[in-house]
Design a protein around this motif. Structure first.
Motif, PDB file in Angstrom:
ATOM      1  N   ARG A 111      42.647  -4.651  10.574  1.00  0.00           N
ATOM      2  CA  ARG A 111      42.084  -5.469  11.655  1.00  0.00           C
ATOM      3  C   ARG A 111      42.009  -4.723  12.992  1.00  0.00           C
ATOM      4  O   ARG A 111      40.939  -4.645  13.597  1.00  0.00           O
ATOM      5  CB  ARG A 111      42.895  -6.750  11.821  1.00  0.00           C
ATOM      6  N   ALA A 112      43.137  -4.150  13.436  1.00  0.00           N
ATOM      7  CA  ALA A 112      43.121  -3.495  14.749  1.00  0.00           C
ATOM      8  C   ALA A 112      42.203  -2.266  14.729  1.00  0.00           C
ATOM      9  O   ALA A 112      41.516  -1.964  15.714  1.00  0.00           O
ATOM     10  CB  ALA A 112      44.534  -3.100  15.162  1.00  0.00           C
ATOM     11  N   MET A 113      42.189  -1.570  13.583  1.00  0.00           N
ATOM     12  CA  MET A 113      41.356  -0.372  13.496  1.00  0.00           C
ATOM     13  C   MET A 113      39.881  -0.741  13.472  1.00  0.00           C
ATOM     14  O   MET A 113      39.047  -0.094  14.103  1.00  0.00           O
ATOM     15  CB  MET A 113      41.685   0.428  12.231  1.00  0.00           C
ATOM     16  N   ALA A 114      39.552  -1.803  12.736  1.00  0.00           N
ATOM     17  CA  ALA A 114      38.160  -2.243  12.664  1.00  0.00           C
ATOM     18  C   ALA A 114      37.691  -2.699  14.053  1.00  0.00           C
ATOM     19  O   ALA A 114      36.560  -2.435  14.457  1.00  0.00           O
ATOM     20  CB  ALA A 114      38.013  -3.357  11.639  1.00  0.00           C
ATOM     21  N   ARG A 115      38.583  -3.360  14.798  1.00  0.00           N
ATOM     22  CA  ARG A 115      38.216  -3.759  16.167  1.00  0.00           C
ATOM     23  C   ARG A 115      37.914  -2.539  17.022  1.00  0.00           C
ATOM     24  O   ARG A 115      36.931  -2.499  17.768  1.00  0.00           O
ATOM     25  CB  ARG A 115      39.379  -4.522  16.812  1.00  0.00           C
ATOM     26  N   THR A 116      38.772  -1.537  16.902  1.00  0.00           N
ATOM     27  CA  THR A 116      38.617  -0.340  17.725  1.00  0.00           C
ATOM     28  C   THR A 116      37.326   0.404  17.357  1.00  0.00           C
ATOM     29  O   THR A 116      36.553   0.818  18.237  1.00  0.00           O
ATOM     30  CB  THR A 116      39.841   0.580  17.538  1.00  0.00           C
ATOM     31  N   LEU A 117      37.074   0.545  16.065  1.00  0.00           N
ATOM     32  CA  LEU A 117      35.877   1.271  15.622  1.00  0.00           C
ATOM     33  C   LEU A 117      34.608   0.517  16.019  1.00  0.00           C
ATOM     34  O   LEU A 117      33.656   1.100  16.545  1.00  0.00           O
ATOM     35  CB  LEU A 117      35.920   1.472  14.099  1.00  0.00           C
ATOM     36  N   LEU A 118      34.614  -0.795  15.787  1.00  0.00           N
ATOM     37  CA  LEU A 118      33.424  -1.585  16.135  1.00  0.00           C
ATOM     38  C   LEU A 118      33.173  -1.558  17.635  1.00  0.00           C
ATOM     39  O   LEU A 118      32.028  -1.482  18.072  1.00  0.00           O
ATOM     40  CB  LEU A 118      33.630  -3.033  15.719  1.00  0.00           C
ATOM     41  N   SER A 119      34.239  -1.626  18.412  1.00  0.00           N
ATOM     42  CA  SER A 119      34.029  -1.656  19.855  1.00  0.00           C
ATOM     43  C   SER A 119      33.482  -0.317  20.324  1.00  0.00           C
ATOM     44  O   SER A 119      32.680  -0.267  21.258  1.00  0.00           O
ATOM     45  CB  SER A 119      35.301  -2.042  20.605  1.00  0.00           C
ATOM     46  N   TYR A 120      33.858   0.762  19.646  1.00  0.00           N
ATOM     47  CA  TYR A 120      33.274   2.061  19.998  1.00  0.00           C
ATOM     48  C   TYR A 120      31.783   2.068  19.667  1.00  0.00           C
ATOM     49  O   TYR A 120      30.954   2.388  20.529  1.00  0.00           O
ATOM     50  CB  TYR A 120      33.993   3.200  19.249  1.00  0.00           C
ATOM     51  N   PHE A 121      31.439   1.707  18.441  1.00  0.00           N
ATOM     52  CA  PHE A 121      30.030   1.828  18.035  1.00  0.00           C
ATOM     53  C   PHE A 121      29.142   0.804  18.719  1.00  0.00           C
ATOM     54  O   PHE A 121      27.963   1.053  18.936  1.00  0.00           O
ATOM     55  CB  PHE A 121      29.891   1.737  16.509  1.00  0.00           C
ATOM     56  N   MET A 122      29.686  -0.370  19.054  1.00  0.00           N
ATOM     57  CA  MET A 122      28.863  -1.430  19.628  1.00  0.00           C
ATOM     58  C   MET A 122      29.089  -1.601  21.126  1.00  0.00           C
ATOM     59  O   MET A 122      28.626  -2.576  21.704  1.00  0.00           O
ATOM     60  CB  MET A 122      29.100  -2.759  18.903  1.00  0.00           C
ATOM     61  N   ASP A 123      29.825  -0.672  21.744  1.00  0.00           N
ATOM     62  CA  ASP A 123      29.993  -0.711  23.196  1.00  0.00           C
ATOM     63  C   ASP A 123      30.645  -1.987  23.699  1.00  0.00           C
ATOM     64  O   ASP A 123      30.195  -2.588  24.672  1.00  0.00           O
ATOM     65  CB  ASP A 123      28.617  -0.605  23.874  1.00  0.00           C
ATOM     66  N   ILE A 124      31.697  -2.417  23.020  1.00  0.00           N
ATOM     67  CA  ILE A 124      32.399  -3.632  23.437  1.00  0.00           C
ATOM     68  C   ILE A 124      33.562  -3.204  24.338  1.00  0.00           C
ATOM     69  O   ILE A 124      34.318  -2.304  23.971  1.00  0.00           O
ATOM     70  CB  ILE A 124      32.905  -4.407  22.200  1.00  0.00           C
TER      71      ILE A 124
END
Ligand code: F6P
Length: 229
Positions: free
Chosen positions: A182-195
């Protein structure tokens, strides 16, 4: 097109009990997700393979076919898709149904879940009851809050830990499925999607979703799938 897929592992025995961290195996529902995930990626990968092999391009007057040329040899293979997991059992078990002949599978320690230090294996309710100050501190500043105990991490720590993985993801050209936490997916998604990091630790990111980031000229385009058992 190249796609970065991000998903969490299938439900683990610890998820079912509400415990954080640990190294539990998949629960039966998690095994079913794992099988569905392999079928899903197989199907998508086959489509991309067809695209990479090249179809005949037709318009009104002409037909353009792929020339036989040494440079084209690679294109005759389906586009490669790597599968990266963490080194925890629940992500490695999630990719057990992937055919190792077709997918290059890597287990990467930096993709392990945020480490909760002394609180590994506890439920949120147990932390709130026994360590109310710590619980409160995390609520107040989830991004910078670092779990107590040896090796305990914050989201800020996790962002640093993932930097090398991100550099590698940016470097390679083919698709990658990241099976992580969960925490890793949040971090990766926020990088790729500019969150922004202020939102990132609170993003809803349930089990059973696949996020696909596809590069576009001005940032990534996101597609989302949900597993329906
Ligand atoms: O509960 C699953 C889990 O992956 C835990 O192992 C981890 O500590 C937690 O989620 C991360 O989510 P949050 O930062 O919201 O506590």
């Amino acid at each position: 097109p190249r796609v970065i897929y991000i998903t969490r592992h299938g439900e683990s025995e610890d998820n079912a009990l509400g415990r954080i961290g640990g190294d539990a195996s998949l629960a039966p529902a998690g095994v079913r997700y794992a099988q569905a995930l392999a079928r899903f990626i197989d199907r998508r990968h086959a489509e991309f393979g067809a695209e990479a092999r090249g179809r005949t391009m037709e318009d009104d007057n002409s037909t353009i076919t792929r020339e036989r040329h040494p440079n084209n040899d690679d294109d005759d293979e389906p586009q490669p898709c790597e599968v990266w997991t963490s080194m925890l059992k629940r992500t490695m078990e999630t990719v057990e149904s992937f055919d190792p002949q077709r997918y290059h599978i890597k287990n990467i320690r930096s993709l392990n879940e945020i480490y909760a230090g002394r609180f590994e294996g506890m439920t949120y309710a147990e932390i709130a009851r026994n360590f109310p100050d710590e619980y409160e501190a995390r609520q107040l500043d989830k991004f910078y809050y670092r779990y107590p105990g040896i090796g305990g991490e914050s989201y800020a720590d996790v962002v640093l830990r993932l930097q090398q993985v991100i550099v590698e993801l940016e470097r390679i050209r083919h698709s990658v499925l990241l099976v992580t936490h969960r925490a890793m997916a949040r971090t990766l998604l926020s990088y790729f999607m500019d969150i922004p990091t202020t939102h990132m630790p609170d993003m809803e990111l349930p089990l059973g979703y696949v996020y696909a980031c596809e590069p576009r000229p001005f940032g990534n385009f996101l597609r989302v799938w949900r597993y329906v058992p």
